[in-house]
Enzyme design. Structure first.
Site, short mmCIF file in Angstrom:
data_model
loop_
_atom_site.label_atom_id
_atom_site.label_comp_id
_atom_site.label_asym_id
_atom_site.label_seq_id
_atom_site.Cartn_x
_atom_site.Cartn_y
_atom_site.Cartn_z
N ASP A 61 -8.92 4.08 -1.76
CA ASP A 61 -9.81 4.54 -0.69
C ASP A 61 -11.09 5.14 -1.25
OD1 ASP A 61 -7.86 3.62 0.92
OD2 ASP A 61 -7.07 5.59 1.47
N GLU A 96 2.46 5.00 -4.10
CA GLU A 96 2.47 5.94 -5.24
C GLU A 96 3.83 6.62 -5.39
OE1 GLU A 96 0.15 5.82 -2.78
OE2 GLU A 96 -1.13 4.53 -4.01
N ASP A 124 0.85 -1.20 0.00
CA ASP A 124 0.00 0.00 0.00
C ASP A 124 0.88 1.25 0.00
OD1 ASP A 124 -2.28 1.56 0.19
OD2 ASP A 124 -2.39 1.40 2.38
C1 GLC Z 1 -4.51 3.55 3.03
C2 GLC Z 1 -5.09 2.35 2.31
C3 GLC Z 1 -6.15 1.70 3.18
C4 GLC Z 1 -5.54 1.34 4.52
C5 GLC Z 1 -4.94 2.57 5.19
C6 GLC Z 1 -4.19 2.24 6.46
O1 GLC Z 1 -5.46 4.54 3.16
O2 GLC Z 1 -5.61 2.68 1.07
O3 GLC Z 1 -6.68 0.57 2.54
O4 GLC Z 1 -6.52 0.78 5.35
O5 GLC Z 1 -4.02 3.18 4.29
O6 GLC Z 1 -3.13 1.41 6.23
#
Ligand code: GLC
Length: 770
Positions: free
Chosen positions: A482, A411, A408
């Site tokens: 998100d 980017e 995650d």
């Molecule tokens: C980002 C991710 C989300 C995750 C959060 C905390 O916002 O997109 O899916 O729960 O980070 O790690």
């Protein structure tokens, strides 16, 4: 310019057109693919296209006055002395035609002073055009009858015509809306249908780039890039499917997932703060007889968000705990973010520092920005050694029992402002900067993680990534990031997933129920229905929002949710077959109708229906309060799954859709494998498989392997040719390629009876059971 200085050289499928002091190279990759390249002195390494894809191809080059023509059996590419490119298909239909006029900038009449005034109230205004030295653009004519698809998971509608988009991977916490030009992924593949004729343009350039698809003018569309070489592929083919297959031929298909990966997964930011909370979730799934394959562990399981650590205050013995869940049929998928906490007492940080594995400032110091762990350094994933290092550390999670890894924030997201363009990174063996490497940062992180899991386990890796570039589909599934618990985000999930599918990402999903904001019982219910065939099938939500597990809204929601999870499991063998087909034909699992019916004008901007493979059509409710909807059925005969009623296509019907219903239509004369309503997908071979006939007669090829490792690549798989003729005679033929887990029993459910076959060891064939 005179035609004297305009000529070409031709060698080994590479045609170099020289005009004055400029040149452009056309590489014939195969009859349907021609690469266009103009060298601006930038890196030629492709992160999307791995290896040489060139196939021996017949082609001809000729010069006729001011036009040089390169002709294959599928494409005719014409170049003029200005190095403008026009493309026609084999029947001379124009596909891509250079636009010779001037741009009609929307902002050209608004001066800087006025822009300032508009900005002062907080409105967004396009930057005052200050094209840099490295900027270039490609302008092509836009036909009145021209539609656009692809571009990955951009917000908005299926047909991208009339909108503009940027390619710059961005973490965007605000509610995603259709006017956003960019999000987490940059997949610069544009599919067009011009007067009914399909083509594709894949701009393989990782620098920031832009598409204007008829927003600025209805006369032309524009691709422009801030930097990089001019490097694009023209894709042709008789049908849109052929063109999509060309694209996956170039950038790769999604490898076969493990079978369990197609089952239901539950996630929430916060579960892994506390072992007892995870146990409670798994207990409830058992108690309520809800299928469950995996629970995702968000950032809380780590020690202070340090990657490759496990907080033993929260989990005394992570390995023992994960094993105990695994025994109950539930896997754990922990998250990893790229940011490595700046902490002198933290071994991963120290090691990365010592080895020079982090991105640097121009002055050579380590680049630091803030993410969840606080001040953090960013691994330089474009360096193959860094990828290996990262991959090796993944073993820590796998040794603790993780069944996959969720990557995650890649980017990469940075809380203290954007990472500057001049941050020093590596492009394989060359020094580079963030300006070029930003859009492939997530790609390289996913690739490193994929290879780490593969090396450590030998199983088909499960990686989920948020950021991606073209070609990332070879290494990872993706989710759309998100989203929010908003009806319009449910609506948008269909075009987003369909365009991701066309852009190579067959394995994709959304956060079911919505990530941010509070879901409602109705929204959650409609979401799990609409996402029934979403390849990645995961409910995920944010830390502070209302809980959204299937049981929190009482018995009615729970019963409906359970019913649809069971229905999903019925379709798992079909989905697995679709994935196998995808590895062969490069076509997505979840499909926009336009892909299957490109000649049907009604479906060119169909945002609220989708298909699964060729024969299953889904028309979910995506509007609050609605209990009936118009369903467009394309050409052919269709059978409603729940009622068995038959409809003739090219018509719109009104379907009654109370809260517990999802309209699913099966194309008449289809056989479908019909899986079992299990609570966990087993790694053991199924003993029985059932096929269901819809209509009077059909044939079907079903694929089987162990669903876990790579042995299928050495021939360990089976195929079953199942057929039913109009008189109701059934046949099951086993094509045993070497997987010894063949079914003991195969059943075929006809309209009026069930036919059962048993596997006969002696003849190694299926025979009718008494
Ligand atoms: C980002 C991710 C989300 C995750 C959060 C905390 O916002 O997109 O899916 O729960 O980070 O790690």
């Amino acid at each position: 310019m005179t035609t004297d200085s305009f000529d070409f050289t031709d060698s080994n499928q590479q045609v170099q057109v020289v005009s004055g002091n400029k040149s452009m190279t056309f590489s014939v990759i195969k009859p349907e693919i021609v690469q266009v390249f103009q060298d601006y002195g930038k890196s030629t390494h492709s992160y999307a296209v791995e290896g040489d894809k060139t196939i021996d191809t017949k082609y001809a080059v000729s010069k006729d006055g001011d036009v040089i023509t390169i002709k294959t059996d599928a494409l005719m590419v014409k170049v003029d002395p200005q190095l403008h490119v026009d493309v026609y298909d084999a029947d001379n239909h124009p596909l891509v035609v250079h636009y010779n006029g001037q741009r009609e900038s929307i902002n050209q009449n608004i001066d800087a002073a006025h822009k300032k005034i508009v900005r002062s109230e907080g409105h967004e205004v396009a930057a005052i055009d200050e094209a840099s030295d490295t900027y270039y653009e490609v302008l092509n004519q836009l036909d009145d009858d021209e539609q656009f698809y692809g571009l990955g998971g951009k917000t908005g509608f299926l047909n991208k015509r009339g909108y503009e988009y940027d390619n710059w991977n961005t973490d965007e916490p605000r509610p995603h809306i259709e006017s956003f030009t960019h999000l987490y992924k940059s997949i610069p593949i544009l599919f067009g249908i011009k007067q009914g004729h399909p083509y594709g343009l894949f701009f393989d350039n990782t620098y920031r780039s832009h598409f204007d698809l008829g927003k600025e003018s209805s006369k032309y569309y524009v691709y422009s890039a801030d930097d990089g070489n001019l490097n694009y592929y023209i894709l042709g083919g008789a049908t849109l499917k052929d063109v999509v297959a060309d694209y996956t031929y170039l950038t790769g298909v999604v490898p076969l997932p493990q079978r369990w990966m197609l089952g239901y997964q539950q996630s929430r930011w916060g579960y892994s703060m506390d072992q007892s909370r995870v146990e409670e979730i798994v207990d409830k799934f058992e108690q309520y007889h809800l299928p469950l394959e995996a629970v995702h562990f968000d950032i809380d399981y780590m020690k202070g968000y340090r990657v490759f650590t496990w907080d033993t205050d929260k989990f005394a013995d992570p390995k023992a705990f994960l094993m105990s869940l695994r025994k109950r049929g539930v896997r754990v998928i922990p998250i990893l973010d790229p940011g490595v906490k700046q902490d002198d007492d933290y071994d991963i940080y120290q090691e990365g520092l010592k080895k020079g594995y982090f991105a640097k400032n121009k002055d050579g110091s380590v680049y630091i920005n803030r993410v969840w762990p606080g001040k953090s350094a960013f691994p330089d994933f474009g360096n193959p050694d860094v990828r290996k290092w990262w991959g090796k550390h993944c073993k820590f999670l796998l040794d603790n029992g993780a069944a996959g890894i969720w990557t995650d924030m890649n980017e990469p997201a940075t809380f203290d402002g954007d990472m500057p363009d001049d941050v020093v990174m590596t492009d394989e063996d060359q020094p580079s900067t963030a300006k070029m490497m930003h859009n492939v940062y997530g790609h390289n992180m996913a690739k490193a993680t994929y290879n780490g899991i593969k090396d450590a386990t030998g199983k088909r890796p499960y990686v989920i990534t948020r950021a991606a570039y073209a070609g990332t589909q070879k290494y990872s599934t993706v989710w759309t990031g998100d989203n929010q618990s908003l009806w319009h985000h449910l609506q948008m999930s269909i075009p987003q997933l369909c365009n991701l599918g066309m852009s190579g990402f067959s394995y994709a999903g959304t956060d079911i129920g919505g990530f941010s904001a509070d879901t409602t019982p109705e929204l959650l219910t409609r979401w799990v229905e609409a996402a029934l065939f979403s390849p990645l099938f995961r409910n995920h939500s944010a830390l502070q929002v209302r809980n959204q597990e299937p049981w929190v809204f009482g018995k009615q929601v729970l019963d409906i949710y359970r019913k649809f999870l069971h229905l999903r499991y019925r379709f798992i063998p079909y989905l697995y077959d679709c994935f196998h087909n995808e590895t062969q034909d490069g076509l997505p699992v979840m499909r926009a109708l336009v892909l299957n019916y490109p000649d049907d004008k009604t479906v060119r901007n169909m945002n609220d229906e989708y298909m699964v493979g060729d024969n299953v059509l889904v028309a979910p409710i995506v509007q609050q309060g609605q209990t009936a909807r118009a369903v467009y059925l394309p050409k052919g005969q269709w059978i409603a799954l729940d009622t068995g009623v038959e409809y003739t296509g090219e018509t719109t019907i009104l379907a009654n859709v109370p809260i517990d219903k999802l309209p699913i239509f099966i194309k008449k004369n289809t056989l479908l494998p019909w899986g079992q309503e299990v609570e966990h997908i087993s790694d053991q071979p199924d003993k029985t498989m059932t096929f269901r006939l819809f209509g009077d007669a059909a044939t079907y090829t079903h694929y089987q392997d162990d669903g876990v490792d790579f042995n299928y690549q050495n021939g360990e798989y089976n195929e079953y040719a199942v057929s039913v003729d109009a008189a109701g005679n059934c046949q099951v033929k086993l094509n045993h390629h070497g997987y010894d887990g063949q079914y003991q029993t195969v059943k075929v459910q006809l309209n009026d009876r069930l036919v059962t076959f048993k596997y006969d060891d002696q003849s190694a064939a299926y025979v009718l059971a008494d």
